[in-house]
Write an enzyme that holds these catalytic residues in place. Structure first.
Site, short mmCIF file in Angstrom:
data_model
loop_
_atom_site.label_atom_id
_atom_site.label_comp_id
_atom_site.label_asym_id
_atom_site.label_seq_id
_atom_site.Cartn_x
_atom_site.Cartn_y
_atom_site.Cartn_z
N CYS A 107 2.98 2.55 -1.74
CA CYS A 107 2.49 3.40 -2.83
C CYS A 107 1.42 4.37 -2.32
O CYS A 107 1.72 5.24 -1.52
CB CYS A 107 1.99 2.53 -3.98
N HIS A 154 6.37 -1.66 -5.10
CA HIS A 154 5.55 -2.87 -5.14
C HIS A 154 6.49 -4.07 -5.23
O HIS A 154 7.54 -4.01 -5.87
CB HIS A 154 4.63 -2.84 -6.36
#
Length: 491
Positions: free
Chosen positions: A331, A428
């Site tokens: 991310c 994630h």
């Protein structure tokens, strides 16, 4: 409601455990936290955002998570400001003074009440969690998550206190006596949490608490070292290993401890892998000693990147890479690995841009729209389909000829790699399945003469086993008959 004498007393874990117990006993429980403040969030099946703790509790309850389980989520963007997520969608960035305005709080309280009503119409019981301390008397008029929420729901409040930090008698007595008399009647029980040693030695203390407070102690819960439930915030994570290991029998994996690190549960499976020594650090010396480095997610990517440069940690990552270390960015960490991050709209403050670490030939532009999605993917060298989720603001431009190591379920290529030692992804949960770790760290495991496969159970199976263990341990030390009596009387 599980209310607390303070933050980090164990409310979230006990809430998850009770959700599991009620499910086992034939009820249909669901978790609820009117307002949560956390950088660790999750995505519902319909693409909405909620606190990760409520997603964990829903999983323990055996139900799918939904945004009304955490109708107000505050994601800190600095010491004074937070991104405000209401019913799963970003509505504003605001400072504390603006957030606590009476008109704003009234509106958010109505949102929380509506979310609770929708849950309580479908689930029984609703297991509510408070936030921080229930006795912050300076905030009682603006509070929407603790006693005022319990008052609205006519909930039985069980006060949770952490004996490990000391001062348990004062914290319990003070938390009860600082309530208005009418609100004090809502507090129906006390749970003493994180007890170390021989619990029988606390019998006299238990009786004294009951005498002083006029409220039964429902149980004394030991420090549960053998039960592992995801942490709600990074406070406990950063108390884990912070230094590289000296021995050469494990792979040193450094997770760079960003100031605004988010979704730290990405590394829970790695921590359990006996072949690895996982530690969290910003110390340049310990970053240089890593065999593999992970840059995690961040709520303030550019700010955290600048801080890494100022503290010498960014140069340490580059030094370690030059000497053979692998690097993974997830991310915000993925964004940092590129050539440049631009923030033309001032999403993280003033409009600006920052040079990245240059380990990937990518450019990221931060955007006003937050991308929220559950994803299913395959990773190169792996046979299985894995699951994860994306929570990010920004789009990353990847060159057409770049290698994309991930394929989403719809066939879309994802992520970016230099083909050898650097990988980036927005997903994630990318490391949740041991098969991905085996493939990603294969070269470094081989160098240490370690097994190519961990032999660990899947993360999903592991979590379900932990919920069952938690429920069993709570049944051993809580008076569940008394708790059910309290709930019946409350009805």
């Amino acid at each position: 409601m599980l209310g607390g004498t303070g933050s980090d007393v164990g409310k979230s874990v006990i809430t998850a455990g009770l959700c599991r117990i009620f499910r086992q006993d034939g009820y249909s429980p669901a978790p609820f936290k009117a307002q949560n403040m956390a950088l660790n969030s999750y995505v519902t099946p319909d693409g909405l955002e909620l606190g990760r703790a409520q997603a964990v509790q829903a999983e323990a309850a055996g139900v799918e998570c939904e945004a009304c389980m955490n109708p107000v989520l505050l994601k800190p963007t600095g010491d004074m400001d937070s991104q405000v997520v209401v019913l799963g969608r970003v509505v504003a960035d605001m400072n504390a003074r603006r957030y606590f305005r009476e008109d704003n709080r009234r509106r958010l309280a109505a949102v929380a009440h509506g979310a609770f009503d929708r849950l309580s119409a479908r689930y029984n019981p609703v297991v509510m969690e408070g936030a921080g301390s229930i006795a912050e008397i300076n905030l009682m008029e603006t509070d929407i998550v603790n006693i005022p929420m319990a008052r609205y729901a006519d909930a039985a409040v069980i006060l949770v206190a952490d004996i490990d930090r000391g001062g348990v008698f004062a914290s319990v007595y003070g938390s009860i006596m600082l309530q208005r008399e009418s609100d004090r009647r809502l507090i129906k029980g006390i749970i003493i949490n994180k007890f170390r040693g021989d619990i029988s030695l606390f019998e006299e203390g238990r009786r004294e608490l009951e005498r002083l407070c006029g409220v039964p102690v429902l149980g004394v819960v030991p420090y549960l070292r053998d039960v592992h439930i995801e942490d709600e915030d990074s406070v406990s994570v950063l108390k884990r290993n912070t230094r590289a290991a000296d021995c050469g029998t494990r792979v040193n994996v450094a997770v760079v401890a960003l100031r605004h690190m988010s979704n730290f549960t990405d590394f829970d499976t790695l921590v359990r892998d006996g072949r690895l020594h996982v530690y969290f650090t910003c110390d340049p010396d310990h970053i240089r000693r890593a065999d593999y480095i992970i840059l995690p997610g961040s709520k303030n990517t550019i700010s955290d990147l600048r801080r890494l440069k100022e503290e010498g940690a960014a140069e340490a990552v580059l030094d370690a890479h030059r000497h053979g270390a692998g690097v993974l960015g997830i991310c915000g960490g993925y964004q940092m690995l590129g050539r440049r991050i631009a923030d033309p709209e001032g999403m993280e403050g003033e409009p600006t841009e920052e040079e990245g670490l240059g380990l990937l030939d990518t450019v990221t532009v931060l955007t006003t729209e937050k991308h929220l999605a559950r994803v299913r993917f395959t990773y190169r060298g792996c046979q299985s389909v894995h699951e994860g989720y994306e929570v990010h603001m920004g789009a990353t431009e990847v060159p057409e000829d770049a290698e994309r190591p991930i394929e989403l379920a719809d066939g879309t290529p994802d992520g970016c790699t230099d083909g050898a030692r650097v990988t980036g992804t927005y997903i994630h949960g990318f490391l949740d399945d041991p098969e991905v770790t085996d493939s990603l760290l294969g070269d470094w495991l081989a160098r240490k003469g370690l097994p190519a496969e961990s032999g660990m159970e899947s993360h999903a199976v592991y979590k379900q086993r932990q919920y069952d263990m938690l429920a069993a341990r709570l049944r051993e030390c809580l008076d569940m008959e008394k708790l059910y009596d309290i709930l019946t009387q409350q009805d």
